[in-house]
Design an enzyme around this catalytic site. Structure first.
Site, mmCIF file in Angstrom:
data_model
loop_
_atom_site.group_PDB
_atom_site.id
_atom_site.type_symbol
_atom_site.label_atom_id
_atom_site.label_comp_id
_atom_site.label_asym_id
_atom_site.label_seq_id
_atom_site.Cartn_x
_atom_site.Cartn_y
_atom_site.Cartn_z
ATOM 1 N N LEU A 1 -38.812 27.439 -2.476
ATOM 2 C CA LEU A 1 -37.976 27.922 -3.562
ATOM 3 C C LEU A 1 -36.694 27.102 -3.701
ATOM 4 O O LEU A 1 -35.929 26.955 -2.751
ATOM 5 C CB LEU A 1 -37.621 29.395 -3.327
ATOM 6 C CG LEU A 1 -36.763 30.068 -4.396
ATOM 7 C CD1 LEU A 1 -37.520 30.118 -5.716
ATOM 8 C CD2 LEU A 1 -36.364 31.462 -3.940
ATOM 9 N N ASP A 2 -36.459 26.565 -4.903
ATOM 10 C CA ASP A 2 -35.232 25.833 -5.248
ATOM 11 C C ASP A 2 -34.982 24.626 -4.356
ATOM 12 O O ASP A 2 -33.835 24.180 -4.238
ATOM 13 C CB ASP A 2 -34.014 26.772 -5.193
ATOM 14 C CG ASP A 2 -34.079 27.853 -6.251
ATOM 15 O OD1 ASP A 2 -34.793 27.657 -7.255
ATOM 16 O OD2 ASP A 2 -33.427 28.896 -6.077
ATOM 17 N N GLU A 3 -36.004 24.086 -3.718
ATOM 18 C CA GLU A 3 -35.800 22.953 -2.825
ATOM 19 C C GLU A 3 -36.672 21.759 -3.189
ATOM 20 O O GLU A 3 -36.898 20.873 -2.372
ATOM 21 C CB GLU A 3 -36.040 23.380 -1.373
ATOM 22 C CG GLU A 3 -35.027 24.391 -0.868
ATOM 23 C CD GLU A 3 -35.155 24.657 0.607
ATOM 24 O OE1 GLU A 3 -35.870 23.899 1.293
ATOM 25 O OE2 GLU A 3 -34.539 25.627 1.091
#
Length: 296
Positions: free
Chosen positions: A239-241
């Site tokens: 997530l979000d990386e």
């Protein structure tokens, strides 16, 4: 707000060649020589050597000499045999004249959606948008203004798998090149992330310290941050990386209230996302492990 920019051109290219391979002398010469021998003129060229991993990246725009016709299939076969295979290249040849087909996903916040629709409608982005998908009905009116089909696909824990299957069906049926999460407030499953690997972009706020949960800009205001920003990145199961394509930041003035900070933060989201979509759809972004090479 500044518009996303690309490098100035003197001629419009018909094709874009992107490649990466183990670094060695003579790669630029081999590519240039091949194009010259096949009656092609280079319009724009960029290259980068990542010395940490000993990998070479290149992006070349070109067009047939004297506006002649070019057999792309024959050119691809010749390039694979004469250049790519001997140099162990990963490469793609893209037609520059075709508008990439972009599906936009959104929830209730419409600022990024509105910005992308305006840019596409005013030729700020050379893309076609055949569909908008949302887990809420709120922004159907905005889609209707631009005469774009709006698909309301509610998501609950019980229907999540079915909703993602519907999305993938749309991607296939509409021949989608890129999926853009323009403040789509749902976590995608690992299977969906893998299915869209390299062709899905997300936008989220990017501030230090990190403010999670509801109203991140209000949290930032309450902590007295001096800068706020946004990050556009490729979607991955982490997530979000995912690999970062673009970031935008803005200074927070002490006279601003929480509403001002929120408006400023949304501006950075629009700008970072628009640039990421522009560069991706112009084939200016090459993956370099967990990083990206962006020939902006």
């Amino acid at each position: 707000m500044n518009a996303p920019t690309a490098s100035p051109r003197t001629r419009s290219p018909e094709f874009v060649l992107t490649l990466s391979c183990p670094d060695r002398p003579g790669i630029v010469y081999a590519v240039s020589k091949f194009l010259v021998e096949h009656d092609c003129s280079i319009v724009e060229s960029h290259q980068f050597e990542d010395r940490d991993v000993d990998t070479f990246f290149m992006r070349v725009e070109f067009t047939p000499v004297d506006d002649g016709e070019l057999d792309a299939t024959a050119l691809e076969a010749a390039f694979e045999e004469q250049v790519a295979r001997p140099l162990s290249m990963s490469w793609r040849l893209h037609g520059a004249a075709t508008k990439p087909r972009v599906l936009i996903m959104v929830s209730k916040f419409g600022h990024c959606l509105n910005d992308l629709l305006f840019r596409a409608n005013s030729d700020g982005l050379n893309i076609a948008i055949p569909a908008i998908v949302s887990n809420h009905p709120d922004l159907a009116g905005m889609a209707d203004q631009y005469r774009i089909p709006f698909h309301h696909v509610p998501v609950t824990p019980e229907t999540k798998h079915e909703a993602e299957r519907h999305l993938l069906d749309l991607v296939d049926e509409l021949d989608i090149d890129l999926v853009v999460l323009a403040r789509y407030m749902q976590i995608l499953s690992s299977d969906l992330c893998k299915a869209l690997e390299g062709r899905a972009i997300n936008i989220h706020h990017s501030m230090l310290p990190s403010f999670k949960g509801a109203k991140p800009y209000v949290q930032a205001y309450e902590r007295g941050v001096k800068f706020i920003g946004a990050t556009a990145h490729y979607v991955t199961p982490d997530l979000d990386e995912g690999p970062i394509i673009e970031q935008a930041v803005a200074r927070v003035d002490h006279s601003m209230n929480a509403a001002d900070v929120t408006k400023l933060g949304r501006d950075t989201e629009c700008l970072a996302l628009a640039r990421a979509v522009l560069w991706h759809t112009e084939n200016r972004v090459l993956l370099d492990g967990h990083r990206t090479v962006v020939f902006s």
